[in-house]
Write a protein that holds these residues in place. Structure first.
Motif, short mmCIF file in Angstrom:
data_model
loop_
_atom_site.label_atom_id
_atom_site.label_comp_id
_atom_site.label_asym_id
_atom_site.label_seq_id
_atom_site.Cartn_x
_atom_site.Cartn_y
_atom_site.Cartn_z
N VAL A 124 0.87 -1.17 0.00
CA VAL A 124 0.00 0.00 0.00
C VAL A 124 0.91 1.22 0.00
O VAL A 124 1.76 1.37 0.89
CB VAL A 124 -0.94 0.02 1.22
CG1 VAL A 124 -1.77 1.30 1.21
CG2 VAL A 124 -1.84 -1.20 1.24
N VAL A 125 0.75 2.07 -1.00
CA VAL A 125 1.57 3.27 -1.14
C VAL A 125 0.78 4.47 -0.65
O VAL A 125 -0.39 4.64 -1.00
CB VAL A 125 2.02 3.48 -2.60
CG1 VAL A 125 2.82 4.77 -2.73
CG2 VAL A 125 2.85 2.30 -3.07
N ILE A 126 1.42 5.29 0.18
CA ILE A 126 0.80 6.52 0.69
C ILE A 126 1.57 7.70 0.12
O ILE A 126 2.80 7.74 0.18
CB ILE A 126 0.82 6.57 2.23
CG1 ILE A 126 0.11 5.35 2.81
CG2 ILE A 126 0.16 7.85 2.74
CD1 ILE A 126 0.15 5.28 4.33
N SER A 127 0.85 8.66 -0.44
CA SER A 127 1.48 9.83 -1.06
C SER A 127 0.90 11.10 -0.48
O SER A 127 -0.32 11.22 -0.32
CB SER A 127 1.25 9.79 -2.58
OG SER A 127 1.77 10.94 -3.20
N SER A 128 1.79 12.02 -0.16
CA SER A 128 1.37 13.31 0.38
C SER A 128 1.77 14.41 -0.59
O SER A 128 2.89 14.41 -1.12
CB SER A 128 2.04 13.56 1.74
OG SER A 128 1.79 14.88 2.18
N PRO A 129 0.89 15.38 -0.87
CA PRO A 129 1.21 16.42 -1.87
C PRO A 129 2.26 17.41 -1.40
O PRO A 129 3.02 17.93 -2.22
CB PRO A 129 -0.14 17.10 -2.10
CG PRO A 129 -0.91 16.87 -0.84
CD PRO A 129 -0.48 15.53 -0.34
N THR A 179 -7.08 -11.14 -6.07
CA THR A 179 -7.91 -10.02 -6.54
C THR A 179 -9.05 -9.74 -5.57
O THR A 179 -9.36 -8.57 -5.29
CB THR A 179 -8.47 -10.33 -7.94
OG1 THR A 179 -7.38 -10.54 -8.85
CG2 THR A 179 -9.33 -9.19 -8.45
N LEU A 180 -9.68 -10.79 -5.05
CA LEU A 180 -10.77 -10.60 -4.08
C LEU A 180 -10.25 -9.89 -2.82
O LEU A 180 -10.91 -8.98 -2.30
CB LEU A 180 -11.38 -11.95 -3.70
CG LEU A 180 -12.14 -12.69 -4.80
CD1 LEU A 180 -12.70 -14.01 -4.26
CD2 LEU A 180 -13.30 -11.84 -5.33
N ARG A 181 -9.09 -10.29 -2.35
CA ARG A 181 -8.53 -9.65 -1.15
C ARG A 181 -8.13 -8.21 -1.43
O ARG A 181 -8.28 -7.34 -0.57
CB ARG A 181 -7.32 -10.45 -0.64
CG ARG A 181 -7.70 -11.83 -0.13
CD ARG A 181 -6.58 -12.48 0.65
NE ARG A 181 -6.87 -13.87 0.93
CZ ARG A 181 -6.11 -14.67 1.66
NH1 ARG A 181 -4.99 -14.20 2.19
NH2 ARG A 181 -6.43 -15.93 1.87
N ASN A 182 -7.62 -7.96 -2.64
CA ASN A 182 -7.27 -6.58 -3.01
C ASN A 182 -8.50 -5.68 -3.06
O ASN A 182 -8.43 -4.51 -2.71
CB ASN A 182 -6.54 -6.57 -4.35
CG ASN A 182 -5.13 -7.11 -4.25
OD1 ASN A 182 -4.56 -7.19 -3.16
ND2 ASN A 182 -4.56 -7.50 -5.37
N GLU A 183 -9.61 -6.25 -3.53
CA GLU A 183 -10.86 -5.47 -3.57
C GLU A 183 -11.31 -5.12 -2.15
O GLU A 183 -11.75 -3.98 -1.89
CB GLU A 183 -11.95 -6.27 -4.28
CG GLU A 183 -11.71 -6.39 -5.79
CD GLU A 183 -12.72 -7.31 -6.46
OE1 GLU A 183 -13.54 -7.93 -5.75
OE2 GLU A 183 -12.68 -7.42 -7.70
N LYS A 184 -11.19 -6.06 -1.21
CA LYS A 184 -11.54 -5.78 0.18
C LYS A 184 -10.59 -4.75 0.78
O LYS A 184 -11.02 -3.86 1.53
CB LYS A 184 -11.50 -7.07 1.00
CG LYS A 184 -12.60 -8.07 0.65
CD LYS A 184 -12.48 -9.32 1.52
CE LYS A 184 -13.57 -10.33 1.17
NZ LYS A 184 -13.45 -11.58 1.97
N LEU A 185 -9.31 -4.89 0.45
CA LEU A 185 -8.32 -3.93 0.94
C LEU A 185 -8.61 -2.54 0.40
O LEU A 185 -8.54 -1.55 1.15
CB LEU A 185 -6.91 -4.38 0.53
CG LEU A 185 -5.76 -3.43 0.86
CD1 LEU A 185 -5.68 -3.17 2.37
CD2 LEU A 185 -4.43 -4.00 0.35
N GLN A 186 -8.94 -2.44 -0.89
CA GLN A 186 -9.26 -1.14 -1.48
C GLN A 186 -10.48 -0.53 -0.84
O GLN A 186 -10.53 0.69 -0.58
CB GLN A 186 -9.49 -1.30 -2.99
CG GLN A 186 -9.66 0.02 -3.74
CD GLN A 186 -8.43 0.89 -3.67
OE1 GLN A 186 -7.34 0.47 -4.06
NE2 GLN A 186 -8.57 2.10 -3.16
#
Length: 737
Positions: free
Chosen positions: A437-442, A542-549
């Motif tokens: 999971v990537v977090i980006s701050s402006p 893919t199912l787990r990624n959808e839940k994560l999203q």
């Protein structure tokens, strides 16, 4: 005769040149770019690589000992083995659990305490403490202590191409463990290519022998056999030459083009030879035979080639993906050249086999066709009704159980060393599939108290819901900092109540020791959370990624941007996207073919029947895949396209002959029976010979490939029965005398 000999010599030269092109053509098996559906996603991935770079690659070595690595002597033997490894050329450094240190601040000084002091008297206490340092131990020693892992980093200034081989020899000579596994990208690629090349040669040879055996069984003329092989090789060579000169590489998609061309070419040739053979006894002058031959066979030959050509041209509408466009160009030009060679060059050699020679078993099939025609004329409505019920049941099962899925390795039966190494890593350590999971701050640093709290929520979800065994993030570095400030005590590895600015300043000073540089960009505006799980396959992933999203979307994240990344996420997206595109394009191709038949006959029913009949073999193959535990993925879907090509040819030969006979009026039932009599035998021969050839896939050590041998063989026989029974029944149902 001189003209024929000259053409034959030119053909041999073309085949030889095609072999040269095949040896010289570029190979490219990278599929990562299939994962991105827009230019913005590509740009974001490029930014990710710029911020975090490529993770440093190492040769990872895993050791297994069933009685566990739990004694001082065990660790001494491993240490001695690593000392021997340092004597090999091409090694920069080796990191193992005995070489690790834990940074700690005591007073004003910083100490780097080794995990092991290598003193026998302190071993038991140090070994016990090792399991308290979870963030360190989990990468080097398994929970049950039965496996160890260490990492060999190569010297880029002094490379050794034989390093993996030398490591294998050194490990094989040691008795300090029961088994070992080597994980190295280059070695895996080389092993995979060698395995595939060896297996491909074996399968190709067996398939060729079966094909030759089938042809010998049915052909009574040696010259016919040589002619079919010559034209097939010429067609395949033409497609390879085109790929070479257009700069189209061999990829996971274009690698099947020669096989597709060979199969479709073989089908067309057998039909031409069969109908030529029928005309021989009617006319002795070879010059006079060609005209009635192509008057009889020309329409279905054009229709089959055009339908397959359209089916692959549709691939140009894939959204600009280069590899799929390459497939469209290579397959389309290959099919076009195959048609031209079969239509204009093959007839030049037909006078050589002018003597009338019946196909073996040819005389016994007319009675069967006559009985089948009588049966269908009386029971075609029942056949259509049964077909409708079968189609609905088959469609329901496929919809309920078929799914797109692909694994990194064959979990049930790993054959290659890199597969066994991946299974070892799954069994004993963190798991082969990563999730990020990537977090980006402006505009502000992510090294802050608020980011720490968001990361803590995400990590809890990854552990509890996503089922990661471990995570690595800014919070890992903060926990390590807390331990660092408290003398290196393992129990101090935890998040502070609040992350204050003075803590942040201290963390920046020792960020390399804390491992922060791997998960926080230089400008501190991007960070990543890394987790690992077992190889659960792209479907479950893919199912787990959808839940994560969904979880990420529900977070109170202010102006921060969060998105999922990682190699496994790219892999899953590539598998899903390629599969979806192929399924869509195959569907569009069948639809276009149905519309073409509709326009020819000026009847909606003929178009619907064509679509229905060509979907049946695909549905049957999918049903077989479900029963045999084979998932849909780019490889299996592409094999289905070969099945579609053969099935499509068969049905179009039947329908095309009906169209030829009906040019002066509407089709009637006598035309359907005549088409069955004219085409049933060559359809039977092509389906049986090609179907048996696919049995060669069953010798593959890969479960999916071997299963597809049986799936393709039975599906081709099913396609023949569909064309012989279901298609005439449907035509009889809509046709009135």
């Amino acid at each position: 005769m001189i003209r024929t000999l000259l053409l034959f010599l030119i053909g041999l030269l073309a085949i030889a040149y095609g072999f040269f092109c095949f040896q010289s053509i570029e190979y490219n098996f990278d599929t990562s770019h299939f994962a991105f559906s827009s230019s913005s996603e590509v740009e974001r991935h490029q930014e990710y690589l710029e911020d975090f770079g490529q993770d440093e690659q190492a040769i990872s070595i895993g050791l297994v000992k069933e009685s566990a690595f739990d004694s001082f002597d065990d660790f001494q033997q491993i240490g001695a083995l690593i000392d021997k490894m340092y004597q090999l050329e091409g090694i920069d450094r080796i990191i193992d659990v005995q070489s690790l240190t834990v940074p700690a601040q005591r007073g004003l000084n910083v100490y780097y305490d080794p995990i092991f002091s290598k003193e026998s008297s302190a071993f038991e206490e140090e070994y016990r403490q090792l399991f308290e340092y979870d963030d360190i131990r989990e990468k080097f020693v398994s929970d049950d202590a039965k496996a160890q892992f260490f990492y060999v980093f190569e010297d880029s200034l002094n490379p050794n191409s034989e390093l993996v081989v030398e490591l294998h020899e050194l490990l094989s000579s040691s008795d300090a463990f029961d088994e070992f596994h080597i994980m190295a990208n280059t070695a895996a690629v080389e092993e995979g290519e060698a395995f595939l090349q060896s297996e491909s040669v074996q399968i190709a040879l067996l398939a060729a022998l079966i094909l030759l055996g089938g042809l010998i069984l049915f052909l009574r003329n040696f010259l016919k056999l040589l002619l079919i092989l010559f034209i097939t090789l010429l067609n395949v060579s033409a497609s390879v030459i085109v790929m070479y000169h257009l700069g189209i590489p061999i990829t996971t998609l274009t690698s099947a083009v020669p096989s597709i061309v060979a199969v479709l070419s073989f089908t067309d040739q057998l039909h031409i030879l069969y109908h030529y053979n029928q005309l021989v006894e009617e006319e002795n002058d070879t010059k006079l035979i060609r005209r009635p031959l192509f008057k009889k066979i020309g329409t279905p030959l054009i229709l089959t080639s055009a339908s397959n050509l359209i089916g692959f041209l549709i691939f140009f509408f894939s959204g600009g993906i280069k590899q799929i466009n390459d497939l469209a160009i290579a397959a389309s030009l290959g099919i076009l050249l195959s048609y031209l060679i079969s239509r204009f060059l093959l007839p030049e050699f037909l006078p050589l086999i002018h003597r009338k020679t019946n196909f073996r078993f040819e005389s016994s099939y007319p009675k069967f066709i006559e009985k089948l025609s009588i049966f269908l004329s009386s029971h075609y409505k029942k056949v259509v009704g049964g077909l409708l019920v079968f189609s609905l049941l088959m469609g329901g099962l496929i919809y309920s159980f078929s799914r797109v899925n692909m694994h990194y390795y064959s979990y049930e039966n790993p054959q290659m060393q890199f597969e066994k190494a991946a299974a070892f890593y799954d069994d004993y350590f963190q798991g082969i599939r990563d999730i990020e999971v990537v977090i980006s701050s402006p505009n502000k640093s992510l090294l802050s108290d608020s980011t720490m709290k968001i990361i803590d929520q995400i990590e809890n979800f990854l552990i509890d819901e996503y089922q990661c065994r471990t995570t690595y993030s800014i919070n890992t570095a903060i926990k390590r900092y807390n331990r660092f400030k408290k003398g290196g005590h393992a129990k101090a590895y935890k998040l502070p109540e609040t992350l204050e600015q003075r803590h942040i300043d201290d963390i920046r000073a020792v960020k390399k020791d804390l491992g922060l540089v791997a998960i926080l960009s230089a400008d501190e505006k991007k960070c990543r959370i890394i987790g690992s799980i077992n190889d659960i396959g792209s479907y479950e992933g893919t199912l787990r990624n959808e839940k994560l999203q969904h979880f990420i979307d529900g977070l109170d994240k202010g102006n921060l941007e969060l998105y999922i990344a990682g190699k496994s996420h790219i892999f899953d997206q590539a598998v899903n996207r390629i599969s979806s595109i192929f399924i869509l394009l195959i569907g569009i191709g069948i639809l276009v073919i149905g519309i073409s038949i509709l326009l020819l006959f000026r009847s909606m029913l003929y178009g619907i029947i064509t679509i229905w009949v060509n979907l049946l073999p695909l549905g049957f193959a999918l049903l077989m895949m479900i029963l045999m535990g084979v998932d849909l993925n780019p490889a299996s879907i592409f094999l289905l396209s070969i099945l579609l090509g053969v099935a499509l040819d068969d049905s179009i030969y039947l329908i095309g002959n009906v169209y030829r006979l009906s040019r002066k009026g509407k089709p009637n039932r006598s035309m359907i029976y005549e088409s069955m009599r004219s085409n049933a035998f060559p359809l039977f021969v092509t389906s049986l010979v090609i179907g048996l050839s696919f049995i060669a896939l069953s010798i593959s050590a890969n479960h999916i490939t071997s299963s597809f041998g049986l799936i393709m063989s039975t599906s081709l026989i099913f396609a023949f029965l569909t064309d012989l029974i279901c298609l005439p029944a449907l035509l009889l149902w809509i046709t009135k005398d």
